[in-house]
Scaffold this motif. Structure first.
Motif, PDB file in Angstrom:
ATOM      1  N   LEU A 183      36.167  39.710  33.237  1.00  0.00           N
ATOM      2  CA  LEU A 183      36.266  39.821  31.858  1.00  0.00           C
ATOM      3  C   LEU A 183      36.288  38.400  31.177  1.00  0.00           C
ATOM      4  CD1 LEU A 183      39.182  42.330  31.297  1.00  0.00           C
ATOM      5  CD2 LEU A 183      36.747  42.764  31.240  1.00  0.00           C
ATOM      6  N   GLY A 184      35.457  37.475  32.081  1.00  0.00           N
ATOM      7  CA  GLY A 184      35.332  36.072  31.479  1.00  0.00           C
ATOM      8  C   GLY A 184      35.950  35.082  31.929  1.00  0.00           C
ATOM      9  N   VAL A 185      37.303  35.292  32.700  1.00  0.00           N
ATOM     10  CA  VAL A 185      38.390  34.734  33.064  1.00  0.00           C
ATOM     11  C   VAL A 185      38.297  34.392  34.600  1.00  0.00           C
ATOM     12  CG1 VAL A 185      40.793  34.146  32.746  1.00  0.00           C
ATOM     13  CG2 VAL A 185      39.443  35.207  30.944  1.00  0.00           C
ATOM     14  N   SER A 186      38.813  33.235  35.075  1.00  0.00           N
ATOM     15  CA  SER A 186      38.839  33.222  36.456  1.00  0.00           C
ATOM     16  C   SER A 186      40.118  34.147  36.893  1.00  0.00           C
ATOM     17  CB  SER A 186      39.227  31.994  36.859  1.00  0.00           C
ATOM     18  OG  SER A 186      39.642  31.716  38.187  1.00  0.00           O
ATOM     19  N   ILE A 187      39.815  34.894  38.172  1.00  0.00           N
ATOM     20  CA  ILE A 187      40.773  36.005  38.656  1.00  0.00           C
ATOM     21  C   ILE A 187      42.064  35.207  39.022  1.00  0.00           C
ATOM     22  CG2 ILE A 187      41.398  37.297  40.543  1.00  0.00           C
ATOM     23  CD1 ILE A 187      38.373  37.961  40.544  1.00  0.00           C
ATOM     24  N   PRO A 188      42.371  33.800  39.383  1.00  0.00           N
ATOM     25  CA  PRO A 188      43.613  33.474  39.536  1.00  0.00           C
ATOM     26  C   PRO A 188      44.350  33.138  38.351  1.00  0.00           C
ATOM     27  CG  PRO A 188      42.062  31.995  40.512  1.00  0.00           C
ATOM     28  CD  PRO A 188      41.312  33.067  40.259  1.00  0.00           C
ATOM     29  N   VAL A 189      43.531  32.835  37.225  1.00  0.00           N
ATOM     30  CA  VAL A 189      44.205  32.804  35.780  1.00  0.00           C
ATOM     31  C   VAL A 189      45.023  34.079  35.541  1.00  0.00           C
ATOM     32  CG1 VAL A 189      43.875  32.216  33.280  1.00  0.00           C
ATOM     33  CG2 VAL A 189      42.461  30.897  35.114  1.00  0.00           C
ATOM     34  N   TRP A 190      44.357  35.173  35.681  1.00  0.00           N
ATOM     35  CA  TRP A 190      44.789  36.452  35.396  1.00  0.00           C
ATOM     36  C   TRP A 190      46.067  36.630  36.334  1.00  0.00           C
ATOM     37  CZ3 TRP A 190      43.709  38.832  31.108  1.00  0.00           C
ATOM     38  CH2 TRP A 190      42.069  38.951  30.672  1.00  0.00           C
ATOM     39  N   SER A 191      45.927  36.209  37.527  1.00  0.00           N
ATOM     40  CA  SER A 191      47.454  36.372  38.235  1.00  0.00           C
ATOM     41  C   SER A 191      48.523  35.476  37.839  1.00  0.00           C
ATOM     42  CB  SER A 191      47.144  36.095  39.887  1.00  0.00           C
ATOM     43  OG  SER A 191      46.098  37.167  40.290  1.00  0.00           O
ATOM     44  N   LEU A 192      47.998  34.143  37.615  1.00  0.00           N
ATOM     45  CA  LEU A 192      49.083  33.213  37.111  1.00  0.00           C
ATOM     46  C   LEU A 192      49.677  33.841  35.661  1.00  0.00           C
ATOM     47  CD1 LEU A 192      50.182  30.358  37.419  1.00  0.00           C
ATOM     48  CD2 LEU A 192      48.479  29.530  35.800  1.00  0.00           C
ATOM     49  N   LEU A 193      48.912  34.274  34.978  1.00  0.00           N
ATOM     50  CA  LEU A 193      49.537  34.624  33.438  1.00  0.00           C
ATOM     51  C   LEU A 193      50.664  35.987  34.013  1.00  0.00           C
ATOM     52  CD1 LEU A 193      46.379  34.503  31.206  1.00  0.00           C
ATOM     53  CD2 LEU A 193      48.424  33.093  31.268  1.00  0.00           C
ATOM     54  N   ALA A 194      50.051  36.771  34.785  1.00  0.00           N
ATOM     55  CA  ALA A 194      50.872  38.063  35.101  1.00  0.00           C
ATOM     56  C   ALA A 194      52.272  37.447  35.799  1.00  0.00           C
ATOM     57  CB  ALA A 194      50.092  38.933  35.880  1.00  0.00           C
ATOM     58  N   PHE A 195      52.026  36.348  36.847  1.00  0.00           N
ATOM     59  CA  PHE A 195      53.198  36.098  37.399  1.00  0.00           C
ATOM     60  C   PHE A 195      54.106  35.188  36.627  1.00  0.00           C
ATOM     61  CE2 PHE A 195      50.400  35.975  41.601  1.00  0.00           C
ATOM     62  CZ  PHE A 195      50.957  36.983  41.926  1.00  0.00           C
ATOM     63  N   ILE A 196      53.749  34.350  35.520  1.00  0.00           N
ATOM     64  CA  ILE A 196      54.697  33.905  34.419  1.00  0.00           C
ATOM     65  C   ILE A 196      55.078  34.948  33.679  1.00  0.00           C
ATOM     66  CG2 ILE A 196      54.438  32.600  32.326  1.00  0.00           C
ATOM     67  CD1 ILE A 196      52.449  30.685  33.684  1.00  0.00           C
ATOM     68  N   GLY A 197      54.656  36.048  33.361  1.00  0.00           N
ATOM     69  CA  GLY A 197      55.194  37.234  32.719  1.00  0.00           C
ATOM     70  C   GLY A 197      56.176  37.567  33.345  1.00  0.00           C
ATOM     71  N   CYS A 198      55.889  37.936  34.661  1.00  0.00           N
ATOM     72  CA  CYS A 198      57.128  38.670  35.576  1.00  0.00           C
ATOM     73  C   CYS A 198      58.315  37.554  35.733  1.00  0.00           C
ATOM     74  CB  CYS A 198      56.578  38.864  37.016  1.00  0.00           C
ATOM     75  SG  CYS A 198      55.464  40.501  37.085  1.00  0.00           S
ATOM     76  N   ASP A 237      36.374  29.628  50.673  1.00  0.00           N
ATOM     77  CA  ASP A 237      36.270  30.871  49.918  1.00  0.00           C
ATOM     78  C   ASP A 237      37.155  30.976  48.769  1.00  0.00           C
ATOM     79  OD1 ASP A 237      34.648  31.600  52.104  1.00  0.00           O
ATOM     80  OD2 ASP A 237      36.339  32.870  52.811  1.00  0.00           O
ATOM     81  N   CYS A 238      38.353  30.523  48.882  1.00  0.00           N
ATOM     82  CA  CYS A 238      39.173  30.356  47.543  1.00  0.00           C
ATOM     83  C   CYS A 238      38.817  29.587  46.475  1.00  0.00           C
ATOM     84  CB  CYS A 238      40.485  30.037  47.910  1.00  0.00           C
ATOM     85  SG  CYS A 238      41.535  31.091  49.350  1.00  0.00           S
ATOM     86  N   ALA A 239      38.128  28.584  46.847  1.00  0.00           N
ATOM     87  CA  ALA A 239      37.317  27.547  45.693  1.00  0.00           C
ATOM     88  C   ALA A 239      36.285  28.449  45.053  1.00  0.00           C
ATOM     89  CB  ALA A 239      37.137  26.365  46.431  1.00  0.00           C
ATOM     90  N   GLU A 240      35.783  29.272  45.450  1.00  0.00           N
ATOM     91  CA  GLU A 240      34.584  30.053  44.734  1.00  0.00           C
ATOM     92  C   GLU A 240      35.397  30.745  43.601  1.00  0.00           C
ATOM     93  OE1 GLU A 240      31.516  33.679  45.224  1.00  0.00           O
ATOM     94  OE2 GLU A 240      32.363  32.841  47.073  1.00  0.00           O
ATOM     95  N   VAL A 241      34.719  30.226  42.390  1.00  0.00           N
ATOM     96  CA  VAL A 241      35.341  30.710  40.933  1.00  0.00           C
ATOM     97  C   VAL A 241      34.551  32.142  40.735  1.00  0.00           C
ATOM     98  CG1 VAL A 241      35.455  30.437  38.466  1.00  0.00           C
ATOM     99  CG2 VAL A 241      35.643  28.565  40.058  1.00  0.00           C
ATOM    100  N   GLN A 242      35.323  33.168  40.622  1.00  0.00           N
ATOM    101  CA  GLN A 242      34.875  34.619  40.305  1.00  0.00           C
ATOM    102  C   GLN A 242      35.635  34.838  39.009  1.00  0.00           C
ATOM    103  OE1 GLN A 242      35.893  36.698  44.093  1.00  0.00           O
ATOM    104  NE2 GLN A 242      34.233  35.967  44.940  1.00  0.00           N
ATOM    105  N   LEU A 243      34.910  35.341  38.191  1.00  0.00           N
ATOM    106  CA  LEU A 243      35.321  35.643  36.750  1.00  0.00           C
ATOM    107  C   LEU A 243      35.614  37.100  36.709  1.00  0.00           C
ATOM    108  CD1 LEU A 243      32.955  33.628  34.691  1.00  0.00           C
ATOM    109  CD2 LEU A 243      35.337  33.102  35.604  1.00  0.00           C
TER     110      LEU A 243
END
Length: 160
Positions: free
Chosen positions: A132-147, A124-130
């Motif tokens: 705003l046009g970006v993969s959800i874990p990319v959003w999370s990764l950017l937020a975690f890097i910011g934190c 299930d984790c390998a399914e790419v879900q977007l």
């Protein structure tokens, strides 16, 4: 900007990330995978640490302690988001099998086994879900890097 304000802003940002995740789940109909659920827990933990830091408003040493805890939690989040992105990059034949649902696992297995399974991820984790046009874990990764960056800044900034 003071440490108290920074902690409050980060706590509010984590609350916004969680609100967005619940919106995506409940209004867009995207079911969260185990790694998504783990990342939600990490956002909640960072938000809680920052809220405590904001309310407590400790001295310099205490603030460094809060920032250190936030950094460790953010690094765990980076690892989880990175793992999900790796799973999403696998060819279809190498994607792990889908596991049972989280509620079934919580009902039938010890909590340690459930957490280990959630951290490893499933098909299930390998399914790419977007979003705003970006993969959800990319959003999370950017937020975690910011934190993590904010935590490092708070740990090593000089007091004015």
């Amino acid at each position: 900007m003071g440490d108290r304000v920074v902690n409050g802003v980060v706590a509010a940002g984590c609350a916004a990330m969680l609100a967005t995740a619940f919106y995506i789940e409940n209004f867009m109909g995207l079911e969260p995978c185990p790694l998504c659920l783990m990342q939600r827990l990490v956002f909640a933990a960072i938000g809680l640490v920052c809220l405590l830091g904001c309310l407590h408003n400790p001295g310099r040493g205490g603030q460094r302690g809060y920032a250190g805890v936030m950094l460790l939690i953010a690094l765990a989040g980076i690892g989880l988001a990175w793992r999900q992105l790796w799973l999403q990059s696998l060819p279809p034949e190498e994607v792990p099998a889908c596991g049972p649902g989280i509620y079934y696992m919580l009902d039938r297995f010890p909590l340690g086994d459930v957490l280990a399974s959630m951290i490893k991820g499933t098909g299930d984790c390998a399914e790419v879900q977007l979003f705003l046009g970006v993969s959800i874990p990319v959003w999370s990764l950017l937020a975690f890097i910011g934190c993590a960056a904010i935590a490092l800044f708070q740990m090593f900034k000089r007091r004015a």
